[in-house]
Scaffold this motif. Structure first.
Motif, mmCIF file in Angstrom:
data_model
loop_
_atom_site.group_PDB
_atom_site.id
_atom_site.type_symbol
_atom_site.label_atom_id
_atom_site.label_comp_id
_atom_site.label_asym_id
_atom_site.label_seq_id
_atom_site.Cartn_x
_atom_site.Cartn_y
_atom_site.Cartn_z
ATOM 1 N N ARG A 169 0.947 -1.193 0.092
ATOM 2 C CA ARG A 169 -0.039 0.108 -0.083
ATOM 3 C C ARG A 169 0.939 1.196 -0.148
ATOM 4 N N THR A 170 1.787 0.933 0.881
ATOM 5 C CA THR A 170 2.850 2.333 0.908
ATOM 6 C C THR A 170 3.347 2.825 -0.647
ATOM 7 N N ASN A 171 3.829 1.682 -1.156
ATOM 8 C CA ASN A 171 4.405 1.696 -2.633
ATOM 9 C C ASN A 171 3.251 2.420 -3.425
ATOM 10 N N GLN A 172 1.948 1.954 -3.435
ATOM 11 C CA GLN A 172 1.150 2.410 -4.457
ATOM 12 C C GLN A 172 0.711 3.953 -4.015
ATOM 13 N N MET A 173 1.021 4.199 -2.644
ATOM 14 C CA MET A 173 0.648 5.394 -2.527
ATOM 15 C C MET A 173 1.703 6.497 -2.728
ATOM 16 N N ALA A 174 3.121 5.882 -2.962
ATOM 17 C CA ALA A 174 4.078 6.709 -3.343
ATOM 18 C C ALA A 174 4.019 6.900 -4.951
ATOM 19 N N ALA A 175 3.589 5.719 -5.400
ATOM 20 C CA ALA A 175 3.353 5.869 -7.033
ATOM 21 C C ALA A 175 2.250 6.901 -7.475
ATOM 22 N N LEU A 176 1.235 7.153 -6.611
ATOM 23 C CA LEU A 176 0.114 7.842 -6.785
ATOM 24 C C LEU A 176 0.491 9.593 -6.384
ATOM 25 N N THR A 177 1.415 9.593 -5.502
ATOM 26 C CA THR A 177 1.899 10.627 -5.174
ATOM 27 C C THR A 177 2.924 11.306 -6.470
ATOM 28 N N GLU A 178 3.495 10.379 -6.942
ATOM 29 C CA GLU A 178 4.489 10.611 -8.064
ATOM 30 C C GLU A 178 3.711 11.006 -9.301
ATOM 31 N N ARG A 179 2.506 10.356 -9.479
ATOM 32 C CA ARG A 179 1.677 10.484 -10.525
ATOM 33 C C ARG A 179 1.016 11.925 -10.437
ATOM 34 N N ALA A 180 0.709 12.492 -9.192
ATOM 35 C CA ALA A 180 0.091 13.921 -9.063
ATOM 36 C C ALA A 180 1.222 14.808 -9.356
ATOM 37 N N VAL A 181 2.256 14.447 -8.988
ATOM 38 C CA VAL A 181 3.567 15.491 -9.323
ATOM 39 C C VAL A 181 3.724 15.572 -10.982
ATOM 40 N N ARG A 182 3.852 14.289 -11.680
ATOM 41 C CA ARG A 182 4.049 14.283 -13.116
ATOM 42 C C ARG A 182 2.774 15.011 -13.713
ATOM 43 N N ILE A 183 1.624 14.987 -13.318
ATOM 44 C CA ILE A 183 0.550 15.514 -14.083
ATOM 45 C C ILE A 183 0.573 17.059 -13.953
ATOM 46 N N LYS A 184 1.010 17.452 -12.778
ATOM 47 C CA LYS A 184 1.223 18.983 -12.472
ATOM 48 C C LYS A 184 2.377 19.445 -13.473
ATOM 49 N N ARG A 185 3.323 18.620 -13.660
ATOM 50 C CA ARG A 185 4.348 19.205 -14.544
ATOM 51 C C ARG A 185 3.911 19.053 -16.149
ATOM 52 N N MET A 186 2.900 18.000 -16.464
ATOM 53 C CA MET A 186 2.354 17.952 -17.838
ATOM 54 C C MET A 186 1.621 19.131 -18.138
ATOM 55 N N LEU A 187 0.912 19.712 -16.992
ATOM 56 C CA LEU A 187 -0.152 20.919 -17.181
ATOM 57 C C LEU A 187 0.589 22.107 -17.357
ATOM 58 N N GLU A 188 1.908 22.178 -16.519
ATOM 59 C CA GLU A 188 2.498 23.292 -16.664
ATOM 60 C C GLU A 188 3.386 23.633 -17.958
ATOM 61 N N GLN A 189 3.612 22.394 -18.698
ATOM 62 C CA GLN A 189 4.315 22.365 -20.001
ATOM 63 C C GLN A 189 3.169 22.529 -21.145
ATOM 64 N N GLY A 190 1.865 22.705 -20.867
ATOM 65 C CA GLY A 190 0.810 22.933 -21.747
ATOM 66 C C GLY A 190 0.146 21.573 -22.467
ATOM 67 N N VAL A 191 0.650 20.482 -21.879
ATOM 68 C CA VAL A 191 -0.427 19.225 -22.154
ATOM 69 C C VAL A 191 -1.807 19.316 -21.783
ATOM 70 N N LYS A 192 -2.770 19.112 -22.757
ATOM 71 C CA LYS A 192 -4.127 19.147 -22.563
ATOM 72 C C LYS A 192 -4.854 18.129 -21.757
ATOM 73 N N LYS A 193 -5.547 18.572 -20.824
ATOM 74 C CA LYS A 193 -6.267 17.620 -19.720
ATOM 75 C C LYS A 193 -7.722 18.312 -19.493
ATOM 76 N N PRO A 194 -8.343 17.302 -19.071
ATOM 77 C CA PRO A 194 -9.902 17.920 -18.993
ATOM 78 C C PRO A 194 -9.957 18.994 -17.880
ATOM 79 N N TYR A 195 -9.032 19.318 -17.309
ATOM 80 C CA TYR A 195 -8.809 19.903 -16.257
ATOM 81 C C TYR A 195 -7.843 21.085 -16.356
ATOM 82 N N LYS A 196 -7.706 22.111 -15.503
ATOM 83 C CA LYS A 196 -6.514 23.134 -15.837
ATOM 84 C C LYS A 196 -5.427 23.197 -14.610
ATOM 85 N N ASP A 197 -5.726 22.553 -13.438
ATOM 86 C CA ASP A 197 -4.846 22.253 -12.397
ATOM 87 C C ASP A 197 -5.147 20.904 -11.538
#
Length: 470
Positions: free
Chosen positions: A9-37
């Motif tokens: 579970r800890t590893n999965q939570m770490a992966a989820l946290t890492e994914r949130a960081v990656r999505i933030k960076r993608m949005l900052e780089q202009g990658v289109k998502k259904p949400y802005k932040d």
């Protein structure tokens, strides 16, 4: 699924946290998502969530860190007086110097006065120790209580749901976590009969040495009644346990008919012999409540009725640590002694704290309104604390899909929620829950507009999720 290891579970939570960081960076780089932040409400961090720091706190900190500000006319007179007083307490007149291990004596004295005013009974500065956050103080006390070489192993009774970092620390120290379950159907009540059941069960696997309570609750948002606290105190005394009271959300009370009362106050009002014999450690922090200064790392522990024979070991252990961060100590001092009526800073301080309180009260109302309307969700009253902890009534199809993905059902829900909406919350499996129940936890200490957007995205996602897995 419930037997999935904490390590997985800890590893999965770490992966989820890492994914949130990656999505933030993608949005900052202009990658289109259904949400802005990304709306990150996975931590109890008000400032990260968008709440503004209190002006008085930051002005005092600024003046202490850069004393040249005291020469100008930009700071109120009471800010200058406070900063000058604190700087006189620092060696060399600088916040960059080391302090006593227990903290700057004048600040420890201010905390003792704060506790005395809160509880109506004296607090001895000699029994108060400042730490880099209340969690560090708790870890030090657990180090004293948990004997890694004992046979049977030392056990600590801990709430489920409860703060997962504390449970992991007990296990890391070689101790055993003995769970007791809060009663969700009755507002996450702490029941004495459940404590007795948990103790009897624990004695087959360990030697229980302490009971840990969180009041107001994290993640549950409950506040214990005085009757419940009295039952806990008597249970602890009867079974010769040490009482650990995590009270860091004590200023975060949202229900007009509910008040926070400290365990020390209840203990003292019960009178002797309990008031003079039961060993208690109470924890508080500048990270929560109106201050929300998580990054400054300022917390403290007050020890009550500690065995005099043990105190030298306590002092020796605490003296092994470096002095706590001075910025965190300053935050604690301001928390303990805020501006008073008649002070130049009082009107703005009063306005800011009242705005924070009204925002959080309104957030709680909106959360409960939304979850009352949504299908397959239920949420107990949020009386205090920093989080909502709604229950998800997931379908067998959703549970099966999560199992296929190798995830707990609420972890699966959180991963989909993050990916589809940019809302980052934590799953109930992180905090413990009864088998067959699923929850999510998210911080309610946000600006009103952030909470509205969060609830809008969450509602839309939840309806679609339940439709997809109906």
């Amino acid at each position: 699924m419930q037997e999935m290891s904490a390590h997985v579970r800890t590893n999965q939570m770490a992966a989820l946290t890492e994914r949130a960081v990656r999505i933030k960076r993608m949005l900052e780089q202009g990658v289109k998502k259904p949400y802005k932040d990304v709306i990150d409400v996975s931590w109890g961090d008000p400032h990260m969530a968008g709440m503004k720091p209190l002006t008085f706190v930051r002005q005092v900190l600024a003046a202490c860190c850069y004393p040249q500000l005291l020469d100008g006319d930009n700071l109120p007179a009471d800010v200058k007086r406070r900063a000058q007083k604190l700087l006189r307490c620092c060696d060399g007149g600088s916040v960059g110097s080391y302090t006593n291990t227990a903290g700057i004596p004048a600040i420890v004295e201010s905390i003792a006065q704060f506790i005395s005013q809160r509880d109506g009974v004296p607090a001895d500065p000699e029994n108060i120790w400042i730490h880099p956050g209340s969690q560090m103080a708790l870890m030090n006390i657990l180090t004293l209580l948990v004997n890694s070489e004992a046979s049977p192993k030392s056990g600590v009774l801990m709430p489920v749901p409860g703060y997962n970092t504390t449970a992991l620390s007990v296990k890391t120290m070689g101790g055993v976590v003995a769970p007791y379950f809060l009663d969700e159907e009755h507002g996450w009540a702490l029941r004495a009969d459940e404590l007795r059941r948990a103790l009897t069960s624990a004695r087959g696997a360990c030697w229980p040495v302490a009971l840990y309570v969180i009041n107001p609750g994290n993640p549950t948002g409950h506040i214990q009644s005085r009757k419940s606290m009295e039952e806990v105190i008597r249970f602890v005394a009867e079974n010769k346990l040490f009482l650990l009271a995590d009270e860091v959300y004590q200023s975060s009370v949202y229900d007009a008919n509910t008040e926070f009362v400290s365990y020390k106050k209840v203990l003292c009002e019960l009178g002797p012999p309990l008031a003079h014999t039961l060993e208690l450690a109470s924890f508080h922090s500048a990270s929560k409540g109106f201050l929300g200064e998580c990054g400054l790392r300022g917390g403290y522990v007050e020890l009550v009725n500690m065995d005099p024979a043990v105190m030298p070991y306590v002092q020796r252990l605490f003296h092994l640590a470096s002095s706590p961060p001075v910025a965190g100590q300053i935050a604690l001092e301001v928390m303990a002694k805020p501006p008073q009526p008649g002070d130049p800073s009082y009107p703005l301080y009063k306005h800011e704290t009242e705005h924070i309180r009204s925002t959080l009260v309104d957030n709680v109302k909106r959360v409960l309104q939304v979850f009352t309307r949504l299908p397959a969700v239920s949420c107990q009253p949020l009386l205090g604390g920093g989080f909502a902890f709604p229950r998800l009534h997931l379908t067998p199809k959703a549970v099966h899909k999560a199992k296929e993905a190798g995830m707990q059902p609420d972890m699966f829900y959180c991963a989909r929620l993050l990916e589809d909406t940019g809302v980052f919350v934590r799953p109930g499996c992180e905090y413990g829950q009864k088998e067959g129940t699923y929850h999510i936890r998210f911080c309610i200490m946000t600006p009103a507009d952030v909470m509205e957007e969060l609830l809008r995205r969450l509602s839309t996602f939840h309806l679609q999720f339940m439709k997809d897995f109906s």
